[in-house]
Design an enzyme around this catalytic site. Structure first.
Site, PDB file in Angstrom:
ATOM      1  N   HIS A 238       0.817  -1.143  -0.157  1.00  0.00           N
ATOM      2  CA  HIS A 238       0.010  -0.046   0.042  1.00  0.00           C
ATOM      3  C   HIS A 238       0.790   1.175  -0.075  1.00  0.00           C
ATOM      4  O   HIS A 238       0.664   2.333   0.437  1.00  0.00           O
ATOM      5  CB  HIS A 238      -0.765  -0.013   1.283  1.00  0.00           C
ATOM      6  CG  HIS A 238      -1.861  -1.516   1.378  1.00  0.00           C
ATOM      7  ND1 HIS A 238      -2.632  -1.519   1.022  1.00  0.00           N
ATOM      8  CD2 HIS A 238      -1.417  -2.403   2.180  1.00  0.00           C
ATOM      9  CE1 HIS A 238      -3.223  -2.816   1.217  1.00  0.00           C
ATOM     10  NE2 HIS A 238      -2.224  -3.118   2.043  1.00  0.00           N
TER      11      HIS A 238
ATOM     12  N   SER B 144      12.530  20.906 -16.672  1.00  0.00           N
ATOM     13  CA  SER B 144      11.498  21.582 -16.756  1.00  0.00           C
ATOM     14  C   SER B 144      11.958  22.864 -17.610  1.00  0.00           C
ATOM     15  O   SER B 144      12.961  23.383 -17.297  1.00  0.00           O
ATOM     16  CB  SER B 144      10.962  22.087 -15.358  1.00  0.00           C
ATOM     17  OG  SER B 144      10.171  23.144 -15.501  1.00  0.00           O
TER      18      SER B 144
END
Ligand code: ARG
Length: 489
Positions: A156, A275
Site C-alpha cells: 500500500h 523543466s
C-alpha cells in the site's frame, strides 16, 4: 504486356481506379512493414510451384527475376495497389507480362497476407524477446551488486518489512522471465504456415504446403484452410504477452519514480528530463513514459480483440485493420523494455540512505512478532504485543526494547524474558538482521537471494540459447530460400 490490360493494380484494374473509398481501402503504405516478407512469401511459393510442375522452371525464373528487381526498387518504387500483394503482383506483371500472373496460382491474398504477417512478426518477436533478456540482465546485475543492501519494502506504498535491493529487483526479473516465456510461446504459434490455404477453401492444384513452410522457416503448417487463412489468434497472444510485459514495466517504472522521489534511488541524468520553466527540476520523464506504455499496449490488445470479435468465417477485410495494433504494440513495448533496462543499469542505489529508511515506520515489527511466535507464543498473541508496542512508540517510529517489554507485560501478564532474550529482540529490531532471518525459499536473506541468483543467470543463459537457435533457424531458412531462388535465376 499481354492480357492484363490497363496500367494500374492487376487485382482491381478497372474497379480500383479512383473510387471515393480508394485510399480508405488501401493498406499499401501500412504494408511497407511486410514488403520483405511478401517477397519471401512470393519466392517460396513460386519455387514450390515449379517443383510441383505447376509452373515451368523458365516461368519460375522469369517471375523470380522480376521479384529481385521489385526488391531493388523498394516499397517506394511499387505501383499503386489496393495492398502490397496486389502492388507487387502488378509490378511483376508490368515487368514480364502475363506470365507474371502465374505467381498467384494456387493461393489467395488471404493466405498470403496471413503468411506475411507471421513471417514479419517472428522478427519483431525476436527483438522483443531480446529486449526482455537485456532488461533481465540489467536487473540481475543490480541484484548481484546489492544482495546486502537493505531497503524498505512496501505494501500500500507504506513501509511494510525491510528487504534488499536485490530482492526487489529479482521480483521484476522473475516477472520478466515469464514475459520472455510468453513471447516464446507466441513465437511458436506465430511460426506456422497458412500458405496453401488459398482464399479459405484450399486449391485444386497439387501444392506442397510443407515445402513452402520449410522454405520460409515455418515450423509447421496450419491444417484446416479456413482457420489458417482467417485466424489471428497469434496476434492476440502476441499483443497479450506484450501488454503483460508492459504492465510489469509500468510497475517497475512506478517503483523507480517513487523511490527517486523519496531519495532511495538516484536515476542517471540521461534517463531524466528537466523543466522548461523550473530550472532546478530533474524529472523522471523517461520512466513516466515507460509507465504510460502499458496504456498503449493495453489499447492495442483491446483494439485487436474488438476488431476480431464476432468476425464470421472466413476472411473479412476487417482483418486488415487488426494487424497495425500489433505493430504499434510491439514497437513501443520493445523500446520501453530497452529504455527500462538502461534506466535500471545506470541508476545508483545510495546504501546509507536505504539502510536508514529500511527500518522506518517500525517495519521490523513482523520480524519481532515472528521471533516471539518461534519462542512458543501463538502468532496472534505476538501480533498483539507488537501492535501495542507500535502504538506506544514515539512518532510512529520503531519502539525500543523497553517499550516492547512493557507491551509484553501488559498483553502476556508475564515478562518478555520468559520467551526471548533482550539480545534476540534487539537483533530482530535491526533491519539488517531482520532481513537476514527471512531465509525461507524466495525470501530476502542474502544467502537465499544468492542461491536464487544462480538460477536467474542459468535462466537467462538458457533463454539466450533458445533465442540464438530461433534466430539461426530463421537465418538458415533465408539462406536456403536464397539458394533455391538462385538456382532458377
Ligand atoms: N490487405 C489485405 C489484408 O491485410 C489483404 C487481403 C485482401 N483479401 C481480400 N479478400 N480482400 O487483410
Amino acid at each position: 504486356m499481354t492480357g492484363t490490360g490497363g496500367d494500374s493494380d492487376v487485382v482491381r484494374r478497372e474497379r480500383f481506379s479512383g473510387g471515393p473509398a480508394r485510399s480508405f481501402l488501401s493498406s499499401l503504405s501500412a504494408d511497407e512493414r511486410i514488403f520483405e516478407a511478401d517477397l519471401a512469401v512470393d519466392r517460396a511459393h513460386v519455387v514450390m510451384l515449379a517443383e510441383q510442375g505447376v509452373v515451368t522452371d523458365d516461368e519460375a525464373a522469369t517471375i523470380l527475376q522480376a521479384l529481385d528487381v521489385v526488391e531493388v526498387g523498394e516499397h517506394d518504387g511499387l505501383p499503386e495497389g489496393e495492398d502490397i500483394h496486389a502492388a507487387i503482383e502488378t509490378a511483376v506483371i508490368d515487368q514480364v507480362g502475363a506470365v507474371g500472373g502465374k505467381m498467384h496460382t494456387a493461393r489467395s491474398r488471404n493466405d498470403e497476407v496471413a503468411a506475411c504477417i507471421r513471417y514479419r512478426l517472428r522478427e519483431d518477436l525476436v527483438e522483443a524477446i531480446e529486449a526482455t533478456l537485456v532488461c533481465r540482465e540489467s536487473l540481475a546485475t543490480v541484484a548481484e551488486e546489492h544482495v546486502e543492501t537493505v531497503m524498505p519494502g512496501f505494501t500500500h506504498l507504506q513501509p511494510a518489512q525491510p528487504t534488499t535491493v536485490a530482492h526487489w529487483v529479482c521480483s521484476y526479473q522473475q516477472a520478466l522471465e515469464r514475459d520472455t516465456e510468453r513471447l516464446f510461446e507466441a513465437f511458436a504459434r506465430t511460426n506456422q504456415s497458412p500458405l496453401g490455404a488459398a482464399a479459405f477453401a484450399g486449391t485444386t492444384f497439387d501444392v506442397d504446403r510443407g515445402r513452402v513452410a520449410e522454405l520460409l522457416g515455418f515450423d509447421g503448417v496450419l491444417d484446416n484452410a479456413m482457420d489458417a487463412s482467417a485466424t489471428r489468434d497469434f496476434l492476440v497472444e502476441t499483443a497479450s504477452a506484450l501488454a503483460t510485459l508492459a504492465t510489469h514495466l509500468s510497475g517497475l517504472a512506478e517503483d523507480l519514480v517513487v523511490f527517486a522521489n523519496r531519495g532511495l534511488v538516484d536515476l542517471a541524468d540521461e534517463y531524466s528530463s528537466t523543466s522548461s520553466i523550473m530550472p532546478q527540476k530533474v524529472n523522471p520523464d523517461t520512466l513516466e513514459l515507460v509507465r504510460a506504455t502499458a496504456g498503449d499496449a493495453s489499447a492495442g490488445l483491446d483494439g485487436l480483440l474488438t476488431t476480431l470479435k464476432g468476425l464470421p468465417r472466413a476472411y473479412n477485410r476487417d482483418l486488415q485493420r487488426a494487424t497495425p495494433h500489433v505493430w504499434a504494440s510491439v514497437d513501443v513495448v520493445t523500446e520501453a523494455t530497452e529504455v527500462a533496462a538502461g534506466a535500471v543499469a545506470t541508476a545508483d542505489w545510495p546504501e546509507a540512505e536505504l539502510e536508514a529508511a529500511a527500518g522506518e515506520g517500525f517495519s521490523t515489527a513482523t520480524g519481532v512478532a515472528d521471533l516471539l511466535a518461534a519462542s512458543g507464543l501463538p502468532f496472534r498473541t505476538a501480533h498483539e504485543v507488537l501492535a501495542l508496542a507500535a502504538e506506544a512508540a514515539e512518532d510512529g517510529g520503531t519502539p525500543d526494547y523497553d517499550t516492547v517489554a512493557t507491551a509484553a507485560d501488559e498483553v502476556l501478564d508475564e515478562p518478555l524474558s520468559t520467551y526471548v532474550s533482550e539480545e534476540a529482540v534487539q537483533t530482530a529490531l535491526d533491519p539488517v538482521s531482520n532481513v537476514a532471518a527471512r531465509d525461507s525459499l524466495g525470501g530476502p536473506a542474502p544467502e537465499t537471494v544468492r542461491a536464487h541468483l544462480d538460477e536467474v543467470s542459468d535462466g537467462i543463459a538458457t533463454d539466450e540459447a533458445t533465442l540464438d537457435d530461433l534466430t539461426a533457424s530463421l537465418n538458415a531458412a533465408n539462406d536456403e530460400l536464397r539458394e533455391e531462388v538462385t538456382a532458377y535465376v
